[in-house]
Design a protein around this motif. Structure first.
Motif, mmCIF file in Angstrom:
data_model
loop_
_atom_site.group_PDB
_atom_site.id
_atom_site.type_symbol
_atom_site.label_atom_id
_atom_site.label_comp_id
_atom_site.label_asym_id
_atom_site.label_seq_id
_atom_site.Cartn_x
_atom_site.Cartn_y
_atom_site.Cartn_z
ATOM 1 N N ASP A 18 -16.857 21.436 -7.493
ATOM 2 C CA ASP A 18 -17.228 22.293 -8.628
ATOM 3 C C ASP A 18 -16.272 22.083 -9.810
ATOM 4 O O ASP A 18 -16.199 22.923 -10.709
ATOM 5 C CB ASP A 18 -17.175 23.775 -8.206
ATOM 6 C CG ASP A 18 -18.192 24.099 -7.126
ATOM 7 O OD1 ASP A 18 -19.132 23.307 -6.934
ATOM 8 O OD2 ASP A 18 -18.039 25.151 -6.481
ATOM 9 N N HIS A 19 -15.477 21.002 -9.766
ATOM 10 C CA HIS A 19 -14.486 20.683 -10.807
ATOM 11 C C HIS A 19 -13.443 21.783 -10.938
ATOM 12 O O HIS A 19 -13.061 22.189 -12.036
ATOM 13 C CB HIS A 19 -15.172 20.423 -12.157
ATOM 14 C CG HIS A 19 -16.269 19.410 -12.032
ATOM 15 N ND1 HIS A 19 -16.012 18.080 -11.811
ATOM 16 C CD2 HIS A 19 -17.605 19.549 -12.026
ATOM 17 C CE1 HIS A 19 -17.158 17.431 -11.684
ATOM 18 N NE2 HIS A 19 -18.146 18.296 -11.806
ATOM 19 N N ARG A 20 -13.024 22.302 -9.786
ATOM 20 C CA ARG A 20 -11.980 23.331 -9.779
ATOM 21 C C ARG A 20 -10.938 22.955 -8.729
ATOM 22 O O ARG A 20 -11.148 22.045 -7.937
ATOM 23 C CB ARG A 20 -12.582 24.702 -9.432
ATOM 24 C CG ARG A 20 -13.614 25.180 -10.431
ATOM 25 C CD ARG A 20 -14.103 26.574 -10.080
ATOM 26 N NE ARG A 20 -14.940 27.108 -11.136
ATOM 27 C CZ ARG A 20 -16.261 27.232 -11.056
ATOM 28 N NH1 ARG A 20 -16.910 26.852 -9.985
ATOM 29 N NH2 ARG A 20 -16.941 27.728 -12.066
ATOM 30 N N GLU A 21 -9.820 23.719 -8.751
ATOM 31 C CA GLU A 21 -8.744 23.492 -7.777
ATOM 32 C C GLU A 21 -8.328 24.840 -7.190
ATOM 33 O O GLU A 21 -8.428 25.862 -7.873
ATOM 34 C CB GLU A 21 -7.487 22.922 -8.480
ATOM 35 C CG GLU A 21 -7.621 21.535 -9.026
ATOM 36 C CD GLU A 21 -7.495 20.452 -7.964
ATOM 37 O OE1 GLU A 21 -7.279 20.780 -6.781
ATOM 38 O OE2 GLU A 21 -7.648 19.273 -8.339
ATOM 39 N N TRP A 22 -7.823 24.828 -5.970
ATOM 40 C CA TRP A 22 -7.165 26.034 -5.450
ATOM 41 C C TRP A 22 -5.931 26.279 -6.315
ATOM 42 O O TRP A 22 -5.179 25.337 -6.598
ATOM 43 C CB TRP A 22 -6.729 25.833 -4.001
ATOM 44 C CG TRP A 22 -7.865 25.673 -3.026
ATOM 45 C CD1 TRP A 22 -8.246 24.523 -2.400
ATOM 46 C CD2 TRP A 22 -8.755 26.706 -2.570
ATOM 47 N NE1 TRP A 22 -9.329 24.775 -1.578
ATOM 48 C CE2 TRP A 22 -9.659 26.106 -1.655
ATOM 49 C CE3 TRP A 22 -8.882 28.074 -2.818
ATOM 50 C CZ2 TRP A 22 -10.668 26.828 -1.012
ATOM 51 C CZ3 TRP A 22 -9.886 28.780 -2.187
ATOM 52 C CH2 TRP A 22 -10.767 28.167 -1.285
ATOM 53 N N VAL A 23 -5.726 27.501 -6.723
ATOM 54 C CA VAL A 23 -4.523 27.795 -7.528
ATOM 55 C C VAL A 23 -3.290 27.581 -6.661
ATOM 56 O O VAL A 23 -2.316 26.966 -7.086
ATOM 57 C CB VAL A 23 -4.553 29.246 -8.066
ATOM 58 C CG1 VAL A 23 -3.251 29.589 -8.763
ATOM 59 C CG2 VAL A 23 -5.742 29.431 -9.006
#
Ligand code: BG6
Length: 462
Positions: A454-459
């Motif tokens: 989803d073009h995200r990363e775990w913070v």
């Protein structure tokens, strides 16, 4: 309970009858209570507290024996002037919950003058059907407002703070929706393995052990609308509404949006399949990550990512709320080309440290114009930590007050099961490639791919 006694919440008018199949005298049971106090056993009030404990060996299926419990309860009721108020606390195999609740009623234990409340330890069923059966059995003897289903996460200080943060702050609640929030991440990471609980855990797995209850409760507090008032009835109503709008996945979506894992061997850690009481071919999951979607006006398009597992890098529980980046980054060019603005992140640290942190972008000091992320932090200090009750201390007190705010109601439990059952159903049809993560990591690579897709990363990442 001793903490409640020391704080004066629990005074002289209480008694506890412990039961199990084992034979024990009152004195032996009191000795076990004394041991459980640890260093507090030398406290000046300890012996008085301990004198309120009694014991009866009891087979929960032996109908006739409930009379013995009743007589004992009546005797202690008189001795300690309890006015017939009774709490029945069931921490036993869920197969017996219905039997016990039924006999408590038919054998007259609930006929006392005061209140009668039933506390139920998890697991509340193993799927929707068994939970519904269990609930039906309980409801023949107790009304819903007499049933307190424990979820100890709801007794945690910082979980309760979710409501304060959201509904006590204009700047938070006015941004708390899909227009400003990109995604929310809930992480319940454990460093420990299964320890001596393998026979329970291998039949449960992380999905039932952590997701169906603790994570679903946290997510419903994060997602719900503002309750009309801060009462158990109003809060539960909003949590139920939130859970009703959680999208229940079909087979294809359940496979893409959920990931499971099982730890293999590490440097000092044996593989899950080599743990005591775990079958060598166990396909039980010790890790879950997933994406949750709400089909409602507030959250449509803003996913909630969750993850939990055993033998991970560290023990911590946190919620990261990732805001959308500014639509236009006016600082990106030309001076600042290498430092695009970062997303604001509001982190709620739940455990072990308790507090909040807000990541903002600010100008770095000096000539030129560079921005860099800074954190505004608040952490509960030592005095605050000292004033914080243990989750069970708080929840037992709530049962005594008859306050069901921090307990799971049946509709919440049933929607949570319906969601989780779909994932389970799909997983039970597929053979997992276990083991797939190493102890000390943050789970299988697939958990990273789930969010990266989803073009995200775990913070939080290693
Ligand atoms: C329990 C689970 O409900 O929660 C355990 O059964 C888990 O497997 C525990 O270890 C975690 O609780 P806490 O308070 O230590 O985060």
């Amino acid at each position: 309970m001793f903490n409640l006694y020391k704080r004066g919440t629990l005074r002289e008018h209480f008694a506890v009858i412990g039961t199990s199949r084992n034979k024990m005298t009152d004195e032996e049971f009191q000795d076990a209570v004394r041991k459980s106090l640890g260093t507090a056993k030398s406290d000046k009030d300890a012996e008085k507290f301990i004198s309120h404990f009694a014991y009866e060996a009891h087979d929960v299926t032996d109908k006739a024996h409930y009379k013995v419990l009743k007589d004992r309860a009546d005797e202690l009721d008189k001795k300690f002037k309890l006015e017939g108020n009774r709490i029945f606390y069931l921490s036993l195999s869920p197969n017996f919950f219905g039997t016990v609740a039924g006999f408590l009623k038919t054998e007259g234990l609930t006929d006392s003058q005061g209140f009668n409340r039933l506390v139920i330890e998890k697991p509340f069923g193993r799927d929707y059907d068994s939970a519904a059966q269990l609930n039906d059995a309980l409801s023949t003897a107790f009304n819903e407002d007499q049933v307190f289903r424990i979820d100890h996460y709801l007794g945690k200080e910082m979980i309760q703070n979710i409501e304060a943060l959201r509904f006590g702050n204009t700047i938070v609640e006015s941004l708390w929706n899909n227009r400003y929030i990109d995604n929310i991440q809930v992480t319940l990471s454990e460093k420990l393995g299964v320890e001596e609980r393998a026979s329970y855990y291998d039949n449960s797995g992380a999905l039932r052990d952590m997701v169906q209850n603790h994570i679903m409760q946290i997510v419903s507090l994060l997602a719900m609308e503002q309750p009309v008032a801060f009462t158990d009835v109003d809060i539960r109503a909003e949590k139920v509404k939130a859970l009703r709008s959680l999208r229940v996945y079909n087979v294809a979506d359940a496979s893409t949006n959920f990931v499971r894992g099982q730890y293999g061997a590490g440097n000092k850690q044996r593989a899950y399949r080599d743990e005591d009481n775990v079958p060598h071919d166990s396909n039980n999951e010790t890790f879950v990550a997933g994406k949750l979607l709400f089909d409602n006006y507030r959250w449509s398009g803003t996913p909630f990512y969750i993850r939990t597992g055993k033998e991970l890098a560290d023990k911590f529980t946190r919620v990261d709320v990732v805001f959308k980046k500014p639509l236009v980054d006016i600082f990106a060019f030309p001076q600042n080309a290498n430092a695009p603005l970062e997303a604001n992140v509001l982190t709620m640290f739940i455990e072990p440290k308790a507090g909040f942190s807000l990541r903002l972008n600010a100008k770095t000091s000096g000539q030129g114009f560079q921005t860099a992320p800074i954190n505004m932090d608040y952490f509960v200090d030592a005095a605050g930590e000292k004033a914080t009750p243990e989750p069970y201390e708080r929840l037992i007190h709530d049962v005594m007050k008859g306050d069901g705010t921090n307990f799971s109601s049946w509709p919440e439990v049933s929607y949570a099961w319906k969601f989780v059952d779909q994932i389970r159903k799909v997983w039970d049809l597929q053979q997992p490639a276990f083991p797939n993560y190493t102890p000390g990591s943050m789970g299988p690579a697939a958990a990273d791919e789930l969010i990266q897709r989803d073009h995200r990363e775990w913070v939080y990442r290693l």
